[in-house]
Design a protein around this motif. Structure first.
Motif, PDB file in Angstrom:
ATOM      1  N   ARG A  83     -29.759   1.600  63.579  1.00  0.00           N
ATOM      2  CA  ARG A  83     -29.129   0.411  64.165  1.00  0.00           C
ATOM      3  C   ARG A  83     -27.662   0.685  64.498  1.00  0.00           C
ATOM      4  O   ARG A  83     -27.184   0.317  65.582  1.00  0.00           O
ATOM      5  N   ALA A  84     -26.956   1.370  63.608  1.00  0.00           N
ATOM      6  CA  ALA A  84     -25.534   1.636  63.831  1.00  0.00           C
ATOM      7  C   ALA A  84     -25.323   2.562  65.017  1.00  0.00           C
ATOM      8  O   ALA A  84     -24.413   2.342  65.836  1.00  0.00           O
ATOM      9  N   VAL A  85     -26.154   3.573  65.133  1.00  0.00           N
ATOM     10  CA  VAL A  85     -26.016   4.512  66.252  1.00  0.00           C
ATOM     11  C   VAL A  85     -26.317   3.810  67.571  1.00  0.00           C
ATOM     12  O   VAL A  85     -25.615   4.012  68.573  1.00  0.00           O
ATOM     13  N   LEU A  86     -27.361   2.985  67.601  1.00  0.00           N
ATOM     14  CA  LEU A  86     -27.698   2.279  68.841  1.00  0.00           C
ATOM     15  C   LEU A  86     -26.557   1.365  69.276  1.00  0.00           C
ATOM     16  O   LEU A  86     -26.228   1.294  70.468  1.00  0.00           O
ATOM     17  N   LEU A  87     -25.936   0.669  68.331  1.00  0.00           N
ATOM     18  CA  LEU A  87     -24.815  -0.211  68.680  1.00  0.00           C
ATOM     19  C   LEU A  87     -23.682   0.593  69.317  1.00  0.00           C
ATOM     20  O   LEU A  87     -23.098   0.157  70.327  1.00  0.00           O
ATOM     21  N   GLU A  88     -23.377   1.757  68.792  1.00  0.00           N
ATOM     22  CA  GLU A  88     -22.314   2.577  69.366  1.00  0.00           C
ATOM     23  C   GLU A  88     -22.677   3.029  70.778  1.00  0.00           C
ATOM     24  O   GLU A  88     -21.820   3.072  71.659  1.00  0.00           O
ATOM     25  N   LYS A  89     -23.931   3.361  71.011  1.00  0.00           N
ATOM     26  CA  LYS A  89     -24.348   3.762  72.355  1.00  0.00           C
ATOM     27  C   LYS A  89     -24.280   2.583  73.326  1.00  0.00           C
ATOM     28  O   LYS A  89     -23.914   2.742  74.494  1.00  0.00           O
ATOM     29  N   LEU A  90     -24.634   1.398  72.851  1.00  0.00           N
ATOM     30  CA  LEU A  90     -24.544   0.218  73.703  1.00  0.00           C
ATOM     31  C   LEU A  90     -23.100  -0.075  74.093  1.00  0.00           C
ATOM     32  O   LEU A  90     -22.828  -0.516  75.219  1.00  0.00           O
ATOM     33  N   LYS A  91     -22.167   0.174  73.195  1.00  0.00           N
ATOM     34  CA  LYS A  91     -20.757  -0.079  73.496  1.00  0.00           C
ATOM     35  C   LYS A  91     -20.249   0.791  74.640  1.00  0.00           C
ATOM     36  O   LYS A  91     -19.290   0.413  75.331  1.00  0.00           O
ATOM     37  N   THR A  92     -20.870   1.946  74.847  1.00  0.00           N
ATOM     38  CA  THR A  92     -20.475   2.816  75.957  1.00  0.00           C
ATOM     39  C   THR A  92     -21.201   2.471  77.251  1.00  0.00           C
ATOM     40  O   THR A  92     -20.894   3.032  78.296  1.00  0.00           O
ATOM     41  N   ALA A  93     -22.170   1.539  77.177  1.00  0.00           N
ATOM     42  CA  ALA A  93     -22.980   1.223  78.356  1.00  0.00           C
ATOM     43  C   ALA A  93     -22.844  -0.231  78.811  1.00  0.00           C
ATOM     44  O   ALA A  93     -22.930  -0.512  80.006  1.00  0.00           O
ATOM     45  N   VAL A  94     -22.617  -1.155  77.871  1.00  0.00           N
ATOM     46  CA  VAL A  94     -22.570  -2.583  78.185  1.00  0.00           C
ATOM     47  C   VAL A  94     -21.174  -3.111  77.880  1.00  0.00           C
ATOM     48  O   VAL A  94     -20.702  -3.012  76.744  1.00  0.00           O
ATOM     49  N   ARG A  95     -20.547  -3.681  78.860  1.00  0.00           N
ATOM     50  CA  ARG A  95     -19.186  -4.182  78.690  1.00  0.00           C
ATOM     51  C   ARG A  95     -19.160  -5.371  77.719  1.00  0.00           C
ATOM     52  O   ARG A  95     -19.958  -6.304  77.826  1.00  0.00           O
ATOM     53  N   ASP A  96     -18.227  -5.305  76.769  1.00  0.00           N
ATOM     54  CA  ASP A  96     -17.944  -6.407  75.839  1.00  0.00           C
ATOM     55  C   ASP A  96     -19.120  -6.784  74.943  1.00  0.00           C
ATOM     56  O   ASP A  96     -19.233  -7.936  74.509  1.00  0.00           O
ATOM     57  N   VAL A  97     -19.998  -5.848  74.643  1.00  0.00           N
ATOM     58  CA  VAL A  97     -21.074  -6.167  73.713  1.00  0.00           C
ATOM     59  C   VAL A  97     -20.490  -6.294  72.310  1.00  0.00           C
ATOM     60  O   VAL A  97     -19.634  -5.510  71.898  1.00  0.00           O
ATOM     61  N   SER A  98     -20.944  -7.300  71.588  1.00  0.00           N
ATOM     62  CA  SER A  98     -20.417  -7.555  70.246  1.00  0.00           C
ATOM     63  C   SER A  98     -21.518  -7.331  69.219  1.00  0.00           C
ATOM     64  O   SER A  98     -22.706  -7.394  69.534  1.00  0.00           O
ATOM     65  N   PRO A  99     -21.144  -7.102  67.960  1.00  0.00           N
ATOM     66  CA  PRO A  99     -22.156  -6.963  66.908  1.00  0.00           C
ATOM     67  C   PRO A  99     -23.058  -8.189  66.810  1.00  0.00           C
ATOM     68  O   PRO A  99     -24.265  -8.062  66.583  1.00  0.00           O
TER      69      PRO A  99
END
Length: 491
Positions: A83-99
């Protein structure tokens, strides 16, 4: 492997049944699959390992268990993200994604996820698939996709359709290509001195694809499959060297034409079943199973329609409207690709193709898989599509993925242009295709001793040494092509 007490008991009990002869063969395989479905991969692996080591296990059963053990590792590779790794990858792909938003997406089951030995793991293509399944997120995409090819694709469809009408032929506007296919095995993936066997896909002969000519290869081509084989390959061997990648490369030319059949439903006749070579493609097969769910879906789509041409167009349009595109896990890990696509409502080009094939065959319409590479400029990738048999036209191409693409993802085109593209690929095919396969799950020639990395398709090459498969995580593949401008087009 470390098992907790409950897992140890389950494994002990299954092993006891195995030793007593109560669980064997298919039952043991089902028990292992049950462990897998419950996220207990270590238990499943331990049970399979015990069965493989048991000298009383028949050779055929041992082979099946060895594949199931290998399949567990393939699934692990397909689900690498915590889950933690996926969130970090999403932060590089989706603007302003929050936890908080990420947690909401997980609760909404927006990602393919599996529990593997008690840990939640996410599928390798989770980020890309988020945009396919939830296109409203595209404005927040940090690196927008290059979709500039879409207008050129539409123009090519229009040009082929016009030429086919003008020339009164379904095969028009020929092109010849120079292609280099490279498969590179990682350094030290195989011990130095071992012989590596390689199968590389090459163009099969079709009415619209021929003039294959091998120009060069990294080592001698020992065997070239017949031009009409269902799966066409060039077979090579090379010796592994220390600290160096092993590179297999073939350069070849081939000619291909644009295809466009203007199907008139009133002229189409139901298949009479008299030609056994065609009738073969009305049968069930792996991943083509006439389940109750498939039968119910067919009735929902077709209603009272009985004309074969109108039936297949209804199926094609339904897939374009109801199936979303998604990158898939490796095909060898999925028991029934068409059912996966139907039940999830999404799938990649091959899954959509097999769902289309299944629905066609259920209704007595011959349909078969076709695959290789799509080399259209700006959209190059491995690709799967289909052919259907409609009398009096014969075999015609149908690309269910293009129905999905044109209906849902061709945002650079006007609605009218989207309809043009969608309708073109029902009976049409562009020249930027390299078709190596005319059916799915076909054997390689010469036979591979080990398990296939992809036991359904054949596009990225297959490698082995001895009787050991070399899986996709140990090699890369690439295809480069150039159009050869001829003084006079071949006929």
């Amino acid at each position: 492997m470390n098992l907790n007490l409950a897992q140890q008991f389950s494994l002990w009990f299954a092993t006891l049944l195995l030793s007593a002869g109560i669980v064997a063969g298919a039952d043991l395989g089902q028990t292992a699959r049950g462990f897998e479905a419950g996220g207990q991969f270590a238990q499943a692996a331990a049970l399979l390992q015990k069965a493989i080591a048991d000298t009383n296990t028949p050779a055929a059963e041992r082979r099946k268990f060895e594949f199931e053990l290998d399949r567990l590792e393939r699934i692990r590779l397909d689900y690498p993200f915590t889950r933690a790794v996926l969130l970090e990858k999403l932060k590089t792909a989706v603007r302003d994604v929050s936890p908080g938003e990420f947690d909401k997406w997980i609760a909404e089951k927006r990602f393919d996820v599996r529990v593997i030995d008690g840990e939640e793991r996410f599928m390798v293509s989770s980020v890309a698939n988020l945009f396919f399944r939830y296109p409203e997120l595209n404005p927040r995409r940090i690196k927008p996709k290059d979709e500039s090819f879409q207008k050129a694709l539409w123009e090519n469809c229009v040009a082929i359709e016009a030429a086919a009408a003008r020339e009164h032929s379904p095969y028009v506007l020929p092109k010849t290509f120079d292609v280099t296919l490279t498969v590179t095995l990682d350094a030290n993936a195989v011990a130095p001195g071992k012989t590596i066997r390689a199968w590389l896909p090459v163009p099969r002969r079709y009415p619209y694809q021929d003039h294959f000519e091998l120009i060069s290869s990294s080592s001698p081509v020992i065997a070239l499959a017949p031009e009409a084989s269902a799966i066409r390959s060039a077979y090579l061997e090379q010796t592994a060297a220390s600290n160096q990648p092993t590179v297999f490369k073939i350069n070849f030319h081939y000619a291909t034409k644009g295809v466009r059949f203007a199907v008139e439903p009133e002229k189409v006749q139901a298949f009479d079943g008299k030609d056994p070579a065609v009738a073969l493609f009305t049968n069930e097969a792996p991943h083509v199973v006439f389940t109750p769910e498939i039968k119910a879906l067919s009735q929902k789509i077709l209603g009272t329609e009985t004309n074969p041409a109108r039936q297949v167009k209804l199926i094609y349009d339904w897939i374009g409207t109801h199936i979303q595109y998604s990158f898939a896990t490796e095909y060898s890990t999925i028991p029934n690709l068409s059912e996966y696509c139907r039940s999830h409502g999404y799938g990649d080009c091959g899954q959509a193709a097999l769902l289309f094939v299944t629905l066609c065959r259920l209704n007595g319409i011959p349909a078969r898989w076709q695959s290789g590479w799509d080399t259209f400029p700006g959209a190059q990738d491995i690709h799967d599509w289909t052919e259907i048999y409609l009398a009096p036209y014969g075999w015609i191409p149908v690309d269910p993925y293009m129905s999905v693409f044109a209906t849902q993802y061709a945002g650079q085109l006007t609605p009218a242009q989207q309809r043009d593209v969608r309708d073109f690929y029902f009976g049409g095919r562009g020249q930027w295709r390299m078709a190596a396969n005319a059916d799915h799950e076909q054997p390689l020639v010469p036979a591979k001793k080990s398990f296939r990395s992809d036991d359904v398709d054949f596009q990225r090459g297959e490698l082995e040494w001895g009787d050991h498969n070399i899986y996709f995580d140990q090699y890369s593949w690439s295809l480069k092509w150039d159009e050869i401008k001829l003084p006079q087009a071949r006929e």
